[in-house]
Design a protein around this motif. Structure first.
Motif, PDB file in Angstrom:
ATOM      1  N   ASP A  75       0.858  -1.181   0.000  1.00 30.30           N
ATOM      2  CA  ASP A  75       0.000   0.000   0.000  1.00 30.30           C
ATOM      3  C   ASP A  75       0.901   1.240   0.000  1.00 30.30           C
ATOM      4  OD1 ASP A  75      -2.293  -1.597   0.172  1.00 30.30           O
ATOM      5  OD2 ASP A  75      -2.270  -1.568   2.370  1.00 30.30           O
ATOM      6  N   TRP A  76       0.319   2.384  -0.305  1.00 28.30           N
ATOM      7  CA  TRP A  76       1.070   3.646  -0.299  1.00 28.30           C
ATOM      8  C   TRP A  76       1.305   4.118   1.131  1.00 28.30           C
ATOM      9  CZ3 TRP A  76       3.219   5.223  -4.679  1.00 28.30           C
ATOM     10  CH2 TRP A  76       2.659   4.817  -5.889  1.00 28.30           C
ATOM     11  N   VAL A  77       2.459   4.735   1.362  1.00 30.02           N
ATOM     12  CA  VAL A  77       2.839   5.292   2.667  1.00 30.02           C
ATOM     13  C   VAL A  77       3.350   6.707   2.432  1.00 30.02           C
ATOM     14  CG1 VAL A  77       4.504   5.117   4.565  1.00 30.02           C
ATOM     15  CG2 VAL A  77       3.440   3.040   3.644  1.00 30.02           C
TER      16      VAL A  77
ATOM     17  N   LEU B  51       7.228  -1.037   4.350  1.00 28.59           N
ATOM     18  CA  LEU B  51       6.516  -1.291   3.103  1.00 28.59           C
ATOM     19  C   LEU B  51       6.190  -2.777   2.951  1.00 28.59           C
ATOM     20  CD1 LEU B  51       8.459   1.170   0.791  1.00 28.59           C
ATOM     21  CD2 LEU B  51       6.153   1.469   1.723  1.00 28.59           C
ATOM     22  N   ALA B  52       7.095  -3.647   3.352  1.00 26.27           N
ATOM     23  CA  ALA B  52       6.825  -5.084   3.281  1.00 26.27           C
ATOM     24  C   ALA B  52       5.645  -5.460   4.169  1.00 26.27           C
ATOM     25  CB  ALA B  52       8.072  -5.882   3.670  1.00 26.27           C
ATOM     26  N   SER B  53       5.516  -4.778   5.306  1.00 29.00           N
ATOM     27  CA  SER B  53       4.399  -5.078   6.212  1.00 29.00           C
ATOM     28  C   SER B  53       3.064  -4.599   5.651  1.00 29.00           C
ATOM     29  CB  SER B  53       4.636  -4.442   7.586  1.00 29.00           C
ATOM     30  OG  SER B  53       4.390  -3.038   7.555  1.00 29.00           O
ATOM     31  N   LYS B  54       3.116  -3.778   4.627  1.00 25.34           N
ATOM     32  CA  LYS B  54       1.902  -3.232   4.030  1.00 25.34           C
ATOM     33  C   LYS B  54       1.556  -3.895   2.689  1.00 25.34           C
ATOM     34  CE  LYS B  54       1.856   0.980   6.599  1.00 25.34           C
ATOM     35  NZ  LYS B  54       0.791   0.558   7.511  1.00 25.34           N
ATOM     36  N   VAL B  55       2.101  -5.082   2.458  1.00 17.61           N
ATOM     37  CA  VAL B  55       1.735  -5.866   1.275  1.00 17.61           C
ATOM     38  C   VAL B  55       0.524  -6.716   1.651  1.00 17.61           C
ATOM     39  CG1 VAL B  55       2.421  -7.707  -0.312  1.00 17.61           C
ATOM     40  CG2 VAL B  55       4.070  -5.935   0.335  1.00 17.61           C
ATOM     41  N   PRO B  56      -0.638  -6.450   1.033  1.00 18.22           N
ATOM     42  CA  PRO B  56      -1.816  -7.273   1.348  1.00 18.22           C
ATOM     43  C   PRO B  56      -1.554  -8.737   0.992  1.00 18.22           C
ATOM     44  CG  PRO B  56      -2.427  -5.328   0.034  1.00 18.22           C
ATOM     45  CD  PRO B  56      -0.926  -5.417   0.038  1.00 18.22           C
ATOM     46  N   ASP B  57      -1.920  -9.617   1.890  1.00 17.44           N
ATOM     47  CA  ASP B  57      -1.778 -11.062   1.661  1.00 17.44           C
ATOM     48  C   ASP B  57      -0.350 -11.461   1.306  1.00 17.44           C
ATOM     49  OD1 ASP B  57      -4.543 -11.428   2.111  1.00 17.44           O
ATOM     50  OD2 ASP B  57      -4.966 -10.879   0.038  1.00 17.44           O
TER      51      ASP B  57
ATOM     52  N   ARG C  97       7.681  -2.288  -4.286  1.00 17.91           N
ATOM     53  CA  ARG C  97       7.463  -3.380  -5.239  1.00 17.91           C
ATOM     54  C   ARG C  97       8.532  -4.422  -4.910  1.00 17.91           C
ATOM     55  NH1 ARG C  97       4.903  -3.964 -10.046  1.00 17.91           N
ATOM     56  NH2 ARG C  97       4.400  -1.744 -10.081  1.00 17.91           N
ATOM     57  N   PHE C  98       8.101  -5.639  -4.645  1.00 16.77           N
ATOM     58  CA  PHE C  98       8.995  -6.716  -4.231  1.00 16.77           C
ATOM     59  C   PHE C  98       8.889  -7.860  -5.225  1.00 16.77           C
ATOM     60  CE2 PHE C  98       7.506  -4.425  -0.531  1.00 16.77           C
ATOM     61  CZ  PHE C  98       8.638  -4.251   0.229  1.00 16.77           C
ATOM     62  N   LYS C  99      10.026  -8.286  -5.751  1.00 20.66           N
ATOM     63  CA  LYS C  99      10.044  -9.436  -6.662  1.00 20.66           C
ATOM     64  C   LYS C  99      11.006 -10.465  -6.079  1.00 20.66           C
ATOM     65  CE  LYS C  99      10.872 -10.818 -11.443  1.00 20.66           C
ATOM     66  NZ  LYS C  99      11.264 -10.331 -12.790  1.00 20.66           N
ATOM     67  N   LEU C 100      10.494 -11.638  -5.787  1.00 20.95           N
ATOM     68  CA  LEU C 100      11.323 -12.702  -5.236  1.00 20.95           C
ATOM     69  C   LEU C 100      12.224 -13.259  -6.330  1.00 20.95           C
ATOM     70  CD1 LEU C 100      12.006 -14.454  -2.781  1.00 20.95           C
ATOM     71  CD2 LEU C 100      10.184 -16.018  -3.503  1.00 20.95           C
ATOM     72  N   LEU C 101      13.542 -13.146  -6.130  1.00 18.99           N
ATOM     73  CA  LEU C 101      14.519 -13.614  -7.111  1.00 18.99           C
ATOM     74  C   LEU C 101      15.032 -15.013  -6.803  1.00 18.99           C
ATOM     75  CD1 LEU C 101      16.596 -10.327  -7.564  1.00 18.99           C
ATOM     76  CD2 LEU C 101      14.706 -11.177  -8.978  1.00 18.99           C
ATOM     77  N   SER C 102      15.216 -15.301  -5.516  1.00 18.72           N
ATOM     78  CA  SER C 102      15.686 -16.635  -5.137  1.00 18.72           C
ATOM     79  C   SER C 102      15.289 -16.924  -3.700  1.00 18.72           C
ATOM     80  CB  SER C 102      17.202 -16.764  -5.311  1.00 18.72           C
ATOM     81  OG  SER C 102      17.884 -15.929  -4.403  1.00 18.72           O
TER      82      SER C 102
END
Length: 144
Positions: free
Chosen positions: A12-14, A63-69, A102-107
């Motif tokens: 979400d936006w902060v 910001l990671a804590s504000k990622v829904p689901d 924006r988080f993209k899992l790389l490994s």
């Protein structure tokens, strides 16, 4: 988690407030005027105060804590920062701006029993801006 490699999540936006910037300056001792003096900062190309680059980077857990689901590793006892492969500060975050992660899992790999290492591409986007504030490749370790 290995099935999620390559997937992205958005927070979400902060809002990044002047109070946050001032508190970060107090905690780090970085009182450069572009961060804490609105009158002088208004006379710069930034047109006002901006967040410290390291403040922007340090917003990662918030910001990671504000990622829904957001995906969760079951049985996590703790997570720690291990380091970054790269960090680039691309655009200033003006006081009063809203940002999101924006988080993209790389490994995601097991390093030893009960210890996992994940690498994430982390981008801080500024609402209404074409260019992100920050891009990083960040490594964390998760203990289960």
């Amino acid at each position: 988690m290995t099935d999620r490699i390559g997937t992205e999540t958005l927070s979400d936006w902060v809002e990044v407030t002047q109070v946050m910037i001032d508190q970060f300056a107090a905690a780090t001792g970085d009182h450069q005027f572009i961060h804490v003096d609105p009158t002088r900062a208004a006379q710069t190309p930034f047109g006002g105060t901006i967040a410290h680059g390291f403040l922007t980077l340090s917003l990662m857990p918030l910001l990671a804590s504000k990622v829904p689901d957001a995906p969760v590793v079951e049985g996590t006892r703790m997570g720690i920062n291990y380091g970054g492969n790269s960090v680039r500060f691309l655009s200033p975050v003006r006081s009063g701006s809203r940002v999101r992660g924006r988080f993209k899992l790389l490994s995601f790999a097991e390093k030893r029993p009960g210890q996992w290492q994940e690498t994430v591409a982390f981008t801080v986007e500024i609402e209404g801006a074409e260019k992100p504030a920050l891009v990083a490749e960040w490594i964390s370790q998760i203990f289960v």
